[in-house]
Design a protein around this motif. Structure first.
Motif, short mmCIF file in Angstrom:
data_model
loop_
_atom_site.label_atom_id
_atom_site.label_comp_id
_atom_site.label_asym_id
_atom_site.label_seq_id
_atom_site.Cartn_x
_atom_site.Cartn_y
_atom_site.Cartn_z
N PRO A 59 52.08 37.56 24.88
CA PRO A 59 53.26 38.21 25.42
C PRO A 59 53.40 38.07 26.94
O PRO A 59 52.40 38.14 27.66
N LEU A 119 53.99 35.67 28.84
CA LEU A 119 53.64 34.41 29.52
C LEU A 119 54.85 33.47 29.63
O LEU A 119 54.79 32.51 30.40
N ARG A 124 56.69 36.34 37.03
CA ARG A 124 56.08 37.64 36.79
C ARG A 124 54.83 37.79 37.67
O ARG A 124 53.91 36.99 37.58
N TYR A 127 49.49 35.87 39.00
CA TYR A 127 49.50 34.77 38.04
C TYR A 127 49.96 33.44 38.64
O TYR A 127 49.96 32.43 37.94
N ASN A 172 45.51 31.92 25.23
CA ASN A 172 45.61 33.02 26.18
C ASN A 172 46.38 34.11 25.46
O ASN A 172 47.61 34.07 25.40
N ALA A 194 46.97 37.00 26.32
CA ALA A 194 47.58 37.93 27.28
C ALA A 194 47.20 39.37 26.92
O ALA A 194 46.02 39.62 26.61
N ALA A 195 48.15 40.30 26.88
CA ALA A 195 47.78 41.70 26.64
C ALA A 195 47.14 41.91 25.27
O ALA A 195 46.34 42.84 25.08
N HIS A 245 43.35 42.56 24.68
CA HIS A 245 42.71 43.86 24.84
C HIS A 245 43.07 44.85 23.74
O HIS A 245 42.59 45.97 23.75
N HIS A 278 42.18 33.00 30.48
CA HIS A 278 42.97 33.95 31.25
C HIS A 278 43.22 33.36 32.62
O HIS A 278 42.28 32.87 33.27
N ILE A 279 44.45 33.40 33.05
CA ILE A 279 44.84 32.85 34.34
C ILE A 279 44.17 33.67 35.46
O ILE A 279 43.63 33.11 36.41
N SER A 280 44.21 34.98 35.34
CA SER A 280 43.62 35.85 36.36
C SER A 280 42.16 36.15 36.01
O SER A 280 41.73 35.94 34.87
N VAL A 297 40.13 38.59 34.98
CA VAL A 297 40.35 39.91 34.36
C VAL A 297 39.24 40.91 34.70
O VAL A 297 39.50 42.12 34.76
N ARG A 310 39.88 43.13 37.62
CA ARG A 310 41.09 43.95 37.51
C ARG A 310 40.77 45.29 36.82
O ARG A 310 39.63 45.69 36.75
N ARG A 329 41.16 45.80 31.08
CA ARG A 329 41.21 44.34 30.87
C ARG A 329 39.80 43.75 30.71
O ARG A 329 39.64 42.55 30.53
C1 DQA Z 1 46.11 37.48 31.15
C2 DQA Z 1 45.33 38.75 31.51
C3 DQA Z 1 45.76 39.91 30.64
O1 DQA Z 1 45.02 41.08 30.98
C4 DQA Z 1 47.23 40.20 30.81
O2 DQA Z 1 47.65 41.23 29.92
C5 DQA Z 1 48.10 39.00 30.68
C6 DQA Z 1 47.61 37.71 31.17
C7 DQA Z 1 45.81 36.31 32.12
O3 DQA Z 1 46.14 35.17 31.78
O4 DQA Z 1 45.26 36.53 33.21
O5 DQA Z 1 49.25 39.10 30.26
O6 DQA Z 1 45.70 37.06 29.85
#
Ligand code: DQA
Length: 136
Positions: A2, A4, A10, A15, A66, A68-69, A72, A92-94, A96, A99, A103
């Motif tokens: 979700p 992405l 965003r 990101y 990936n 995303a949310a 978790h 994961h791009i970031s 985590v 953070r 996460r």
């Molecule tokens: C993410 C990290 C997740 O915690 C977050 O909810 C995302 C993107 C990342 O690519 O860093 O939507 O998966």
């Protein structure tokens, strides 16, 4: 996973400014170089992602995901990945782990053979190179 689809727009401070189309172009070019057919998909819907993982059981040698949310929150995505027999790489791009605490736990990591975090969109290329090595 979700949100992405909004990559590049965003929270660019987290990101980056590259878009999902940039990721697609990067993966297609590298896939060609590595001799792998790549298919990139994004959905905001958990059930759609579960369905695509089921489809991958029939058509794919490996999965780079990936979530995303859903990383978790989703036992459903984990259960779907547990039905897949090939290698699974979580991206994961970031970074985590730097953070929020929520996460730091990933359901998908219970299945993933490798995990990338904090490499920006370059993480997808690194994952693809590792996938090529795993698939021989
Ligand atoms: C993410 C990290 C997740 O915690 C977050 O909810 C995302 C993107 C990342 O690519 O860093 O939507 O998966």
């Amino acid at each position: 996973g979700p949100n992405l689809n909004l990559l590049g727009k965003r929270q660019p401070e987290i990101y980056g400014r590259d878009t999902l189309d940039d990721v697609a172009a990067q993966c297609a070019a590298l896939g060609q170089e590595l001799g792998l057919d790549t298919l990139l998909r994004q959905s905001n819907w958990e059930g759609q992602i579960v369905d695509w993982i089921h489809e991958a059981r029939e058509h794919a040698a490996g999965i780079i995901i990936n979530p995303a949310a859903l990383t978790h929150t989703s036992v459903a995505v984990l259960d779907a990945l547990n039905t897949f027999e090939g290698p699974v790489i979580e991206v994961h791009i970031s970074q985590v782990h730097k953070r929020e605490a929520f996460r730091h736990h990933s359901y998908v990591s219970h299945r993933a053979d490798a995990v990338m975090a904090g490499f920006g969109i370059h993480g997808y290329s690194l994952a693809l190179r590792h996938m090529a090595a795993l698939l021989g």
